[in-house]
Design a protein around this motif. Structure first.
Motif, PDB file in Angstrom:
ATOM      1  N   GLY A  90       0.825  -1.203   0.000  1.00  0.00           N
ATOM      2  CA  GLY A  90       0.000   0.000   0.000  1.00  0.00           C
ATOM      3  C   GLY A  90       0.858   1.251   0.000  1.00  0.00           C
ATOM      4  O   GLY A  90       2.024   1.222   0.392  1.00  0.00           O
ATOM      5  N   LEU A  92       0.549   5.747   0.550  1.00  0.00           N
ATOM      6  CA  LEU A  92      -0.219   6.968   0.819  1.00  0.00           C
ATOM      7  C   LEU A  92       0.576   8.159   0.292  1.00  0.00           C
ATOM      8  O   LEU A  92       0.197   8.784  -0.681  1.00  0.00           O
ATOM      9  CB  LEU A  92      -0.517   7.106   2.316  1.00  0.00           C
ATOM     10  N   LYS A  93       1.708   8.454   0.909  1.00  0.00           N
ATOM     11  CA  LYS A  93       2.563   9.558   0.452  1.00  0.00           C
ATOM     12  C   LYS A  93       3.435   9.085  -0.709  1.00  0.00           C
ATOM     13  O   LYS A  93       3.993   7.995  -0.652  1.00  0.00           O
ATOM     14  CB  LYS A  93       3.461  10.028   1.595  1.00  0.00           C
ATOM     15  N   ARG A 106      -2.076   5.815  -5.827  1.00  0.00           N
ATOM     16  CA  ARG A 106      -2.715   5.094  -4.716  1.00  0.00           C
ATOM     17  C   ARG A 106      -3.784   4.129  -5.229  1.00  0.00           C
ATOM     18  O   ARG A 106      -3.915   3.010  -4.736  1.00  0.00           O
ATOM     19  CB  ARG A 106      -3.323   6.083  -3.710  1.00  0.00           C
ATOM     20  N   ASN A 110      -2.878   0.342  -4.342  1.00  0.00           N
ATOM     21  CA  ASN A 110      -3.728  -0.139  -3.247  1.00  0.00           C
ATOM     22  C   ASN A 110      -4.925  -0.963  -3.718  1.00  0.00           C
ATOM     23  O   ASN A 110      -5.454  -1.764  -2.954  1.00  0.00           O
ATOM     24  CB  ASN A 110      -4.259   1.041  -2.420  1.00  0.00           C
ATOM     25  N   SER A 138      -8.680  -0.114   5.321  1.00  0.00           N
ATOM     26  CA  SER A 138      -8.301   0.987   6.202  1.00  0.00           C
ATOM     27  C   SER A 138      -9.555   1.555   6.854  1.00  0.00           C
ATOM     28  O   SER A 138     -10.671   1.337   6.363  1.00  0.00           O
ATOM     29  CB  SER A 138      -7.621   2.080   5.368  1.00  0.00           C
ATOM     30  N   GLU A 157      -4.241  13.405  -1.708  1.00  0.00           N
ATOM     31  CA  GLU A 157      -3.663  12.088  -1.390  1.00  0.00           C
ATOM     32  C   GLU A 157      -4.569  11.302  -0.445  1.00  0.00           C
ATOM     33  O   GLU A 157      -4.840  10.123  -0.671  1.00  0.00           O
ATOM     34  CB  GLU A 157      -2.288  12.262  -0.716  1.00  0.00           C
ATOM     35  N   ASN A 158      -5.060  11.967   0.605  1.00  0.00           N
ATOM     36  CA  ASN A 158      -5.890  11.284   1.593  1.00  0.00           C
ATOM     37  C   ASN A 158      -7.203  10.795   0.978  1.00  0.00           C
ATOM     38  O   ASN A 158      -7.689   9.720   1.309  1.00  0.00           O
ATOM     39  CB  ASN A 158      -6.186  12.202   2.794  1.00  0.00           C
ATOM     40  N   SER A 160      -7.814  10.096  -2.338  1.00  0.00           N
ATOM     41  CA  SER A 160      -7.624   8.979  -3.275  1.00  0.00           C
ATOM     42  C   SER A 160      -7.237   7.704  -2.520  1.00  0.00           C
ATOM     43  O   SER A 160      -7.613   6.599  -2.906  1.00  0.00           O
ATOM     44  CB  SER A 160      -6.604   9.315  -4.370  1.00  0.00           C
ATOM     45  N   TYR A 161      -6.496   7.861  -1.406  1.00  0.00           N
ATOM     46  CA  TYR A 161      -6.165   6.708  -0.552  1.00  0.00           C
ATOM     47  C   TYR A 161      -7.452   6.074  -0.008  1.00  0.00           C
ATOM     48  O   TYR A 161      -7.645   4.853  -0.086  1.00  0.00           O
ATOM     49  CB  TYR A 161      -5.271   7.161   0.602  1.00  0.00           C
ATOM     50  N   SER A 164      -9.311   4.300  -2.699  1.00  0.00           N
ATOM     51  CA  SER A 164      -8.671   3.028  -3.068  1.00  0.00           C
ATOM     52  C   SER A 164      -8.993   1.942  -2.046  1.00  0.00           C
ATOM     53  O   SER A 164      -9.188   0.775  -2.404  1.00  0.00           O
ATOM     54  CB  SER A 164      -7.149   3.207  -3.180  1.00  0.00           C
ATOM     55  N   LYS A 165      -9.083   2.311  -0.783  1.00  0.00           N
ATOM     56  CA  LYS A 165      -9.348   1.334   0.276  1.00  0.00           C
ATOM     57  C   LYS A 165     -10.816   0.889   0.292  1.00  0.00           C
ATOM     58  O   LYS A 165     -11.106  -0.268   0.599  1.00  0.00           O
ATOM     59  CB  LYS A 165      -8.935   1.899   1.646  1.00  0.00           C
TER      60      LYS A 165
END
Length: 268
Positions: A90, A92-93, A106, A110, A138, A157-158, A160-161, A164-165
């Motif tokens: 996985g 994130l950054k 991501r 992910n 997550s 970023e947060n 799209s993370y 993805s989760k």
């Protein structure tokens, strides 16, 4: 009994620690990473520490769809029976926002990577007497937007993370129905564990990495979870150990899942 176990993203963090814990029990472990030198170093390290020579390496950059497909082909040919697949890799950054395929990094690492890899090696997983797939979700889960999924629109970023989760969780639930003989569990291993990912993203941690390692180990091996397919385990619930909990409502929406899988299949 010794099992054959693949753990993606296992050159660092809870993936590496879980690989070591399972290696100490004599299982055959496949360590995966994107850097061949690092993979080889970790394989040697785990062999020495666990006193288990059945540790092997797999190399593929999960931000590259072609590389994932190539790895899947290699696994299909070289590992006839897979007892446990832990989709742990996985991100994130990242200094890179988009992959060479024009996708959010991501989303690719992910969600699309485990989706492609798992589906390509399903027949090998089905060769096991009691197969399990553990997908790392997550606590962060956000509704999946088609334009983000396909790389047409960029979000934070947060965000799209989290998308993805949720995508990974929705697919996990669908896979559990599609493959009733495979135990498929999505898990939030714990928020802000003491890992490189948490440090890079937030500069702090809430819990030791072992909290995540212990639940991955249990979900992958304990008889207690063999009939818990198609569920979401939240390791943030409870003091020492989490419990099965509700994922994002969209993970239970058949229409939204079908829509997601249709777009995903066209994309890959």
């Amino acid at each position: 009994m010794s099992k054959t176990i693949i753990i993606t993203g296992s050159t660092d963090g809870i993936g590496k620690l879980t690989a070591l814990k399972l290696a100490k029990e004599g299982h055959t472990i496949y360590v995966h990473g994107r850097n061949e030198t690092k993979v080889n170093t970790v394989v040697s390290e785990i062999k020495t520490t666990s006193n288990n020579q059945n540790i092997k390496g797999l190399v593929a950059d999960f931000s590259d769809l072609k590389a994932i497909k190539k790895l899947a082909k290699q696994i299909k040919n070289d590992i006839p029976t897979i007892d446990i697949l832990i989709n742990n890799a996985g991100i994130l950054k990242s200094p890179i926002k988009k992959t060479k395929d024009g996708l959010d990094i991501r989303i690719s690492v992910n969600y699309l990577a485990p989706f492609i890899l798992t589906n390509a090696i399903l027949s090998n997983i089905k060769n096991s007497e009691a197969p399990r797939i553990i997908n790392l979700s997550s606590a962060a889960q956000s509704p999946v937007s088609e334009v983000v999924l396909t790389g047409k629109e960029q979000v934070s970023e947060n965000n799209s993370y989290a998308q993805s989760k949720l995508a990974l969780t929705m697919w996990s639930f669908s896979l559990a129905i599609q493959e009733p003989n495979i135990t498929v569990i999505a898990v939030n291993p714990g928020s802000l564990l003491n890992t490189k990912m948490a440090k890079e993203a937030y500069g702090q941690h809430w819990s030791p990495a072992e909290k995540g390692v212990n639940i991955l180990y249990d979900l992958a091996t304990s008889e207690a979870y063999k009939n818990e397919s198609g569920k979401y385990f939240d390791n943030d619930k409870g003091d020492t150990k989490g419990r099965f909990s509700s994922a994002h409502p969209n993970a239970y929406d058949t229409f939204k899942i079908e829509e997601l899988l249709s777009v995903t299949t066209n994309l890959v």
